[in-house]
Design a protein around this motif. Structure first.
Motif, PDB file in Angstrom:
ATOM      1  N   PHE A  77      48.627  38.706  48.625  1.00  0.00           N
ATOM      2  CA  PHE A  77      48.945  39.834  47.786  1.00  0.00           C
ATOM      3  C   PHE A  77      47.882  40.224  46.763  1.00  0.00           C
ATOM      4  N   ALA A  78      47.467  39.120  46.279  1.00  0.00           N
ATOM      5  CA  ALA A  78      46.271  39.341  45.178  1.00  0.00           C
ATOM      6  C   ALA A  78      44.888  39.893  45.635  1.00  0.00           C
ATOM      7  N   THR A  79      44.761  39.241  46.865  1.00  0.00           N
ATOM      8  CA  THR A  79      43.557  39.941  47.670  1.00  0.00           C
ATOM      9  C   THR A  79      43.584  41.397  47.813  1.00  0.00           C
ATOM     10  N   VAL A  80      44.689  41.772  48.306  1.00  0.00           N
ATOM     11  CA  VAL A  80      44.903  43.414  48.864  1.00  0.00           C
ATOM     12  C   VAL A  80      45.015  44.107  47.472  1.00  0.00           C
ATOM     13  N   ALA A  81      45.647  43.398  46.341  1.00  0.00           N
ATOM     14  CA  ALA A  81      45.601  44.018  45.276  1.00  0.00           C
ATOM     15  C   ALA A  81      44.028  44.445  44.605  1.00  0.00           C
ATOM     16  N   MET A  82      43.253  43.426  44.691  1.00  0.00           N
ATOM     17  CA  MET A  82      42.143  43.722  44.281  1.00  0.00           C
ATOM     18  C   MET A  82      41.392  44.863  45.041  1.00  0.00           C
ATOM     19  N   LEU A  83      41.515  44.920  46.408  1.00  0.00           N
ATOM     20  CA  LEU A  83      41.070  46.198  47.322  1.00  0.00           C
ATOM     21  C   LEU A  83      41.411  47.512  46.714  1.00  0.00           C
ATOM     22  N   TYR A  84      42.828  47.577  46.459  1.00  0.00           N
ATOM     23  CA  TYR A  84      43.149  48.799  45.728  1.00  0.00           C
ATOM     24  C   TYR A  84      42.594  48.892  44.504  1.00  0.00           C
ATOM     25  N   GLY A  85      42.459  47.811  43.623  1.00  0.00           N
ATOM     26  CA  GLY A  85      41.763  48.074  42.387  1.00  0.00           C
ATOM     27  C   GLY A  85      40.565  48.593  42.413  1.00  0.00           C
ATOM     28  N   ILE A  86      39.743  48.100  43.275  1.00  0.00           N
ATOM     29  CA  ILE A  86      38.309  48.590  43.668  1.00  0.00           C
ATOM     30  C   ILE A  86      38.356  50.045  44.015  1.00  0.00           C
ATOM     31  N   GLY A  87      39.384  50.542  44.869  1.00  0.00           N
ATOM     32  CA  GLY A  87      39.448  52.121  45.233  1.00  0.00           C
ATOM     33  C   GLY A  87      40.199  52.566  44.063  1.00  0.00           C
ATOM     34  N   GLY A  88      40.694  52.084  43.166  1.00  0.00           N
ATOM     35  CA  GLY A  88      41.159  52.767  41.877  1.00  0.00           C
ATOM     36  C   GLY A  88      39.868  53.120  40.934  1.00  0.00           C
ATOM     37  N   LEU A  89      39.042  52.115  40.824  1.00  0.00           N
ATOM     38  CA  LEU A  89      37.769  52.126  40.019  1.00  0.00           C
ATOM     39  C   LEU A  89      36.958  53.245  40.616  1.00  0.00           C
ATOM     40  N   ALA A 114      38.719  46.705  33.717  1.00  0.00           N
ATOM     41  CA  ALA A 114      37.605  45.998  34.270  1.00  0.00           C
ATOM     42  C   ALA A 114      37.683  44.462  34.177  1.00  0.00           C
ATOM     43  N   ILE A 115      38.121  44.102  32.701  1.00  0.00           N
ATOM     44  CA  ILE A 115      38.319  42.752  32.256  1.00  0.00           C
ATOM     45  C   ILE A 115      39.584  42.128  33.177  1.00  0.00           C
ATOM     46  N   GLY A 116      40.659  42.870  33.331  1.00  0.00           N
ATOM     47  CA  GLY A 116      41.991  42.571  33.998  1.00  0.00           C
ATOM     48  C   GLY A 116      41.468  42.222  35.416  1.00  0.00           C
ATOM     49  N   MET A 117      40.677  43.188  36.256  1.00  0.00           N
ATOM     50  CA  MET A 117      40.160  42.780  37.385  1.00  0.00           C
ATOM     51  C   MET A 117      39.235  41.596  37.865  1.00  0.00           C
ATOM     52  N   LEU A 118      38.422  41.290  36.713  1.00  0.00           N
ATOM     53  CA  LEU A 118      37.791  40.379  36.745  1.00  0.00           C
ATOM     54  C   LEU A 118      38.421  38.968  36.399  1.00  0.00           C
ATOM     55  N   MET A 119      39.537  38.866  35.682  1.00  0.00           N
ATOM     56  CA  MET A 119      40.600  37.837  35.671  1.00  0.00           C
ATOM     57  C   MET A 119      41.054  37.585  37.079  1.00  0.00           C
ATOM     58  N   TYR A 120      41.387  38.301  37.909  1.00  0.00           N
ATOM     59  CA  TYR A 120      41.956  38.343  39.365  1.00  0.00           C
ATOM     60  C   TYR A 120      40.924  37.965  40.153  1.00  0.00           C
ATOM     61  N   MET A 121      39.720  38.279  39.932  1.00  0.00           N
ATOM     62  CA  MET A 121      38.681  38.008  40.792  1.00  0.00           C
ATOM     63  C   MET A 121      38.274  36.410  40.477  1.00  0.00           C
ATOM     64  N   ALA A 122      38.313  36.053  39.337  1.00  0.00           N
ATOM     65  CA  ALA A 122      38.396  34.525  38.984  1.00  0.00           C
ATOM     66  C   ALA A 122      39.420  33.800  39.468  1.00  0.00           C
ATOM     67  N   TYR A 123      40.588  34.266  39.712  1.00  0.00           N
ATOM     68  CA  TYR A 123      41.864  33.545  40.618  1.00  0.00           C
ATOM     69  C   TYR A 123      41.296  33.256  41.929  1.00  0.00           C
ATOM     70  N   LEU A 124      40.641  34.467  42.544  1.00  0.00           N
ATOM     71  CA  LEU A 124      40.320  34.197  43.745  1.00  0.00           C
ATOM     72  C   LEU A 124      39.197  33.221  44.199  1.00  0.00           C
ATOM     73  N   VAL A 125      38.109  33.334  43.084  1.00  0.00           N
ATOM     74  CA  VAL A 125      37.029  32.215  42.876  1.00  0.00           C
ATOM     75  C   VAL A 125      37.545  30.706  42.924  1.00  0.00           C
ATOM     76  N   LEU A 152      48.993  43.216  32.225  1.00  0.00           N
ATOM     77  CA  LEU A 152      49.816  44.493  31.833  1.00  0.00           C
ATOM     78  C   LEU A 152      49.392  44.534  30.360  1.00  0.00           C
ATOM     79  N   VAL A 153      49.407  43.880  29.686  1.00  0.00           N
ATOM     80  CA  VAL A 153      48.912  43.966  28.130  1.00  0.00           C
ATOM     81  C   VAL A 153      47.477  44.714  27.964  1.00  0.00           C
ATOM     82  N   LEU A 154      46.583  44.343  28.920  1.00  0.00           N
ATOM     83  CA  LEU A 154      45.106  44.940  28.961  1.00  0.00           C
ATOM     84  C   LEU A 154      45.226  46.268  29.280  1.00  0.00           C
TER      85      LEU A 154
END
Length: 219
Positions: A77-89, A114-125, A152-154
């Protein structure tokens, strides 16, 4: 009829694409026809948030059961969410170029996203850097659970505490404040539901693939 939600997702997304291009929109200063991006940019971010919530729930379920399939669901779910995030960006940058004259500004909403997405990219890494499956699942699950509320706070809290060009933040009105008719809502709400359902469909397919791969590897 177990596939009804997939059919609904396709139908709503098709409606959002056609309606987003052809249905009338408010003639607003600066935004003009670029307001149609509301039907694509914002629903992608909503879909991403729903997927990230499902990812967090998957991590909680893993920690309570030690079932590796729950961990695979969380990461999928996190991986697909990042694909959506990239599309949103990308759609957001196109919108910004047309309204602000630049694809990226030093705006708290954009920087926080951007910081929030980097946090989840770090999760995948992080998941890719640990070889032991159980250790990887435990560490990444804890990280994932704490990551979601911070995200959510970010994107929802911090941008509202300072000046921002983004609608609905830093004193700027949201769309509902200056669009009093329902022309946008007729397409926007179905688009949110459609993008979200399609996101979960893609995520489910990806998770099923990862589960089959996991079973073959451990057979």
């Amino acid at each position: 009829m177990q596939y009804w939600w997939k059919i609904l997702g396709v139908a709503l997304l098709f409606y959002a694409f056609i309606g987003g291009l052809l249905m009338p929109v408010p003639d607003l200063p600066i935004l003009e026809q670029s307001i149609r991006n509301l039907y694509y940019h914002v629903p992608m971010w909503f879909g991403m948030i729903f997927l990230l919530m499902a990812s967090m729930i998957g991590s909680i379920r893993y920690l309570s059961s030690n079932n590796m399939h729950r961990d695979l669901e969380a990461s999928g779910f996190a991986t697909v969410a990042m694909l959506y995030g990239i599309g949103g960006l990308i759609t957001g940058m196109i919108w910004a170029q047309n309204t602000w004259g630049t694809p990226w500004t030093n705006d708290p909403k954009l920087n926080s996203a951007a910081i929030g997405m980097l946090m989840y990219m770090a999760y995948l890494v992080l998941r890719g850097s640990i070889e032991d499956p159980e250790k990887k699942a435990r560490i990444s699950a804890v990280y994932n659970i704490f990551c979601f509320p911070v995200f959510l706070v970010l994107i929802f809290v911090l941008p509202r505490l300072t000046d921002s060009l983004h609608p609905g933040n830093g004193g700027n009105p949201g769309f509902n404040s200056y669009d009093l008719d329902n022309r946008l809502r007729l397409v926007f709400y179905p688009a949110v539901i459609g993008w979200s359902l399609i996101g979960f469909w893609i995520a489910n397919l990806y998770v099923r693939y990862k589960k089959i791969e996991f079973i073959k590897h451990n057979a």
